[in-house]
Structures are given as structure tokens and as C-alpha cells.
Scaffold this motif. Sequence first.
Motif, PDB file in Angstrom:
ATOM      1  N   LEU A  96       0.842  -1.308  -0.008  1.00  0.00           N
ATOM      2  CA  LEU A  96      -0.130   0.003   0.020  1.00  0.00           C
ATOM      3  C   LEU A  96       0.920   1.132  -0.038  1.00  0.00           C
ATOM      4  N   ARG A  97       0.664   2.223  -0.778  1.00  0.00           N
ATOM      5  CA  ARG A  97       1.368   3.557  -1.079  1.00  0.00           C
ATOM      6  C   ARG A  97       0.470   4.815  -0.966  1.00  0.00           C
ATOM      7  N   PRO A  98       0.113   5.473  -0.152  1.00  0.00           N
ATOM      8  CA  PRO A  98       1.038   5.306   1.365  1.00  0.00           C
ATOM      9  C   PRO A  98       0.440   4.294   2.144  1.00  0.00           C
ATOM     10  N   SER A  99       1.205   3.657   3.218  1.00  0.00           N
ATOM     11  CA  SER A  99       0.494   2.656   4.015  1.00  0.00           C
ATOM     12  C   SER A  99      -0.573   3.375   5.151  1.00  0.00           C
ATOM     13  N   LYS A 100      -1.326   2.276   5.513  1.00  0.00           N
ATOM     14  CA  LYS A 100      -2.363   2.657   6.504  1.00  0.00           C
ATOM     15  C   LYS A 100      -1.864   3.554   7.685  1.00  0.00           C
ATOM     16  N   LEU A 101      -0.507   3.224   8.268  1.00  0.00           N
ATOM     17  CA  LEU A 101      -0.025   4.020   9.284  1.00  0.00           C
ATOM     18  C   LEU A 101       0.367   5.227   8.901  1.00  0.00           C
ATOM     19  N   ASP A 102       1.008   5.391   7.719  1.00  0.00           N
ATOM     20  CA  ASP A 102       1.219   6.654   7.007  1.00  0.00           C
ATOM     21  C   ASP A 102      -0.171   7.567   7.103  1.00  0.00           C
TER      22      ASP A 102
ATOM     23  N   VAL B 134      -9.081   2.510  15.848  1.00  0.00           N
ATOM     24  CA  VAL B 134      -9.435   3.234  14.778  1.00  0.00           C
ATOM     25  C   VAL B 134      -9.991   2.283  13.900  1.00  0.00           C
ATOM     26  N   PRO B 135     -11.297   2.405  13.712  1.00  0.00           N
ATOM     27  CA  PRO B 135     -11.886   1.356  12.608  1.00  0.00           C
ATOM     28  C   PRO B 135     -11.856   2.068  11.328  1.00  0.00           C
ATOM     29  N   LEU B 136     -11.659   1.365  10.402  1.00  0.00           N
ATOM     30  CA  LEU B 136     -11.316   2.033   8.938  1.00  0.00           C
ATOM     31  C   LEU B 136     -12.137   0.827   7.902  1.00  0.00           C
ATOM     32  N   THR B 137     -12.701   1.554   6.803  1.00  0.00           N
ATOM     33  CA  THR B 137     -13.270   0.775   5.708  1.00  0.00           C
ATOM     34  C   THR B 137     -12.393   1.189   4.589  1.00  0.00           C
ATOM     35  N   TYR B 138     -12.402   0.099   3.726  1.00  0.00           N
ATOM     36  CA  TYR B 138     -11.462   0.267   2.401  1.00  0.00           C
ATOM     37  C   TYR B 138     -12.429   0.122   1.251  1.00  0.00           C
ATOM     38  N   ARG B 139     -12.575   1.174   0.605  1.00  0.00           N
ATOM     39  CA  ARG B 139     -13.522   1.000  -0.614  1.00  0.00           C
ATOM     40  C   ARG B 139     -12.967   1.242  -1.886  1.00  0.00           C
ATOM     41  N   GLY B 140     -13.692   0.492  -3.085  1.00  0.00           N
ATOM     42  CA  GLY B 140     -12.945   0.661  -4.314  1.00  0.00           C
ATOM     43  C   GLY B 140     -13.533   2.103  -5.189  1.00  0.00           C
ATOM     44  N   ALA B 141     -14.457   2.717  -4.628  1.00  0.00           N
ATOM     45  CA  ALA B 141     -14.685   4.076  -4.956  1.00  0.00           C
ATOM     46  C   ALA B 141     -15.173   4.943  -3.906  1.00  0.00           C
TER      47      ALA B 141
ATOM     48  N   THR C 156      -5.267   5.522  -1.128  1.00  0.00           N
ATOM     49  CA  THR C 156      -3.841   4.628  -1.248  1.00  0.00           C
ATOM     50  C   THR C 156      -4.149   3.837  -2.420  1.00  0.00           C
ATOM     51  N   GLU C 157      -2.766   3.571  -2.888  1.00  0.00           N
ATOM     52  CA  GLU C 157      -2.669   2.486  -3.985  1.00  0.00           C
ATOM     53  C   GLU C 157      -2.496   1.169  -3.468  1.00  0.00           C
ATOM     54  N   HIS C 158      -3.194   0.324  -3.898  1.00  0.00           N
ATOM     55  CA  HIS C 158      -3.088  -1.067  -3.441  1.00  0.00           C
ATOM     56  C   HIS C 158      -2.629  -1.936  -4.454  1.00  0.00           C
ATOM     57  N   SER C 159      -1.459  -2.683  -4.649  1.00  0.00           N
ATOM     58  CA  SER C 159      -0.504  -3.133  -5.695  1.00  0.00           C
ATOM     59  C   SER C 159      -1.687  -4.278  -6.475  1.00  0.00           C
ATOM     60  N   VAL C 160      -2.563  -4.787  -5.545  1.00  0.00           N
ATOM     61  CA  VAL C 160      -3.168  -5.770  -6.102  1.00  0.00           C
ATOM     62  C   VAL C 160      -4.832  -5.057  -6.657  1.00  0.00           C
ATOM     63  N   LEU C 161      -5.373  -4.573  -5.887  1.00  0.00           N
ATOM     64  CA  LEU C 161      -6.653  -4.106  -6.088  1.00  0.00           C
ATOM     65  C   LEU C 161      -6.805  -2.506  -6.590  1.00  0.00           C
ATOM     66  N   GLY C 162      -5.679  -1.714  -6.929  1.00  0.00           N
ATOM     67  CA  GLY C 162      -5.678  -0.649  -7.371  1.00  0.00           C
ATOM     68  C   GLY C 162      -6.174   0.464  -6.185  1.00  0.00           C
ATOM     69  N   PRO C 163      -6.604   1.673  -6.681  1.00  0.00           N
ATOM     70  CA  PRO C 163      -7.143   2.813  -5.669  1.00  0.00           C
ATOM     71  C   PRO C 163      -7.942   2.336  -4.711  1.00  0.00           C
ATOM     72  N   ARG C 164      -7.639   2.821  -3.550  1.00  0.00           N
ATOM     73  CA  ARG C 164      -8.617   2.477  -2.327  1.00  0.00           C
ATOM     74  C   ARG C 164      -8.980   3.741  -1.730  1.00  0.00           C
ATOM     75  N   TRP C 165     -10.265   3.929  -1.400  1.00  0.00           N
ATOM     76  CA  TRP C 165     -10.574   5.000  -0.457  1.00  0.00           C
ATOM     77  C   TRP C 165     -10.658   4.649   0.711  1.00  0.00           C
ATOM     78  N   VAL C 166     -10.202   5.342   1.991  1.00  0.00           N
ATOM     79  CA  VAL C 166      -9.997   4.874   3.196  1.00  0.00           C
ATOM     80  C   VAL C 166     -10.683   5.745   4.085  1.00  0.00           C
ATOM     81  N   TYR C 167     -11.836   5.345   4.692  1.00  0.00           N
ATOM     82  CA  TYR C 167     -12.819   6.001   5.762  1.00  0.00           C
ATOM     83  C   TYR C 167     -12.642   5.763   7.077  1.00  0.00           C
ATOM     84  N   ASP C 168     -13.034   6.709   8.067  1.00  0.00           N
ATOM     85  CA  ASP C 168     -13.193   6.486   9.611  1.00  0.00           C
ATOM     86  C   ASP C 168     -14.471   5.733   9.430  1.00  0.00           C
ATOM     87  N   GLY C 169     -14.418   4.372   9.958  1.00  0.00           N
ATOM     88  CA  GLY C 169     -15.472   3.375   9.922  1.00  0.00           C
ATOM     89  C   GLY C 169     -16.862   3.837  10.382  1.00  0.00           C
ATOM     90  N   CYS C 170     -16.532   4.648  11.378  1.00  0.00           N
ATOM     91  CA  CYS C 170     -17.613   5.056  12.201  1.00  0.00           C
ATOM     92  C   CYS C 170     -18.897   6.004  11.444  1.00  0.00           C
TER      93      CYS C 170
END
Length: 209
Positions: free
Chosen positions: A9-15, A67-74, A87-101
Motif C-alpha cells: 500500500l502506498r501510502p501505508s495505513k500507518l502513514d 481506529v476502525p477503517l473501511t476500504y472501498r474501491g470508489a 492509497t494505491e493497493h498493488s493488487v486492487l488498485g486505488p482504495r478510499w479509506v474512511y473512518d469506519g464510524c
Amino acid sequence: MALLHRAELRPSKLDLLAAWLPDRPWFAGTAGADVTRVATYRFDDPAGEVGVETLLVRAGEGPVLQVPLTYRGAPLPGADRWLVGTTEHSVLGPRWVYDGCADPVYASTLAAAVLAGAGQAEEYFEVAGGREVRPANMTVTGSHGGVEPPVVTALPEVVDGDPTLIRAGRLELALVRRPGAAEAPAEARLTGAWPGQESPLVLAYAAPR
């Protein structure tokens, strides 16, 4: 079950979290410090479309933060305020990362855990001829009150604090951002334990109304 990918993942979740966390009202730790992972657990999206992962992390020498996170393809419509980053996932492509709440999928899975004892997802990698299960690095336990959990379909209302309140119709859940030894003011709850924290702590509960 949660299918994982051996991916970068670029950037990583922790970044992403290092940049996002200091602006949260419940943040505690050192702004600008490295964010380190303490433990994680996942829930299953029944539709298999959204990744649902909760990270327990520290910023520098600060306390454990949940910190709950959700990862979406759009992008999730209407949820720009709750976007942690992309973030860019090397297998799934771009991912949108949200505060899961603020994500209805997370709200539904958390309700199932708190109200009906739904367990965490088993994590695995697909390998030639089968599956390679990744052992859980923490355990979570929900209530078994026989309550039918609601399915949340719209963006919930979120009151961002500690605890963070998640409201959707008659559902109100409280997510503990800094897990400690305090008791939950409700019988329906989710508790968790991890290496170094063998006594279960309250992670979330049904907020009294």
C-alpha cells in the motif's frame, strides 16, 4: 472470512493515520510521531465489497487508540468529511479509506458484534490448493443477547469524541477511542484483549438512550 492479499500500500495505513489522527478531538499522543500498530481485528462485509478493519495503534508514547477503517474501491457519497485518505493497493488498485464510524457497512457489522455476538472475521490468504489462515493477533467478544441487529443502509450520524457515538435510526452505538478499564454503561458490549493486555477491555457498547 476476510480474504487478504500479499500486497503493498502506498501510502501505508500507518502513514495515513500519522497525518490524520492529530486533528481528531480524541487524539492522544505525540503529533508528528510514528504511528505503531498494537493489534487489529476485522469484521465481514456480507456483500464482500468493503474491507472492514479496526486498528489499535499508538502515536509515539501515547495511549492505545482504536481506529476502525473501511476500504472501498470508489468514494462513499456524502462521506468526504470522514475520508482518512486514498492509497494505491498493488493488487486492487486505488482504495478510499474512511473512518469506519461514518460508514454504514461498519455500523452494521459493529451492531452485529455488540448486539448479537457476531465474531471477528477469520483472515486468510489464497494459496495454491487452498487457504492459508493468518492467526488472529487479538480476540474480541460481543454480547449474546439474542437481539436482531439492524442493517444500516444510509450514512449514520456521528458525534466524534471519546466515545464516538454512531446513530442510525433507533440504533446508537458508542465506540471507545482510548480503551481503558472503565465499565460500559450497558450490557450489550464488545470487549477485546491483545498481547500485553490480557484482561479484556471495553471496545464498544450500545449507548443508553
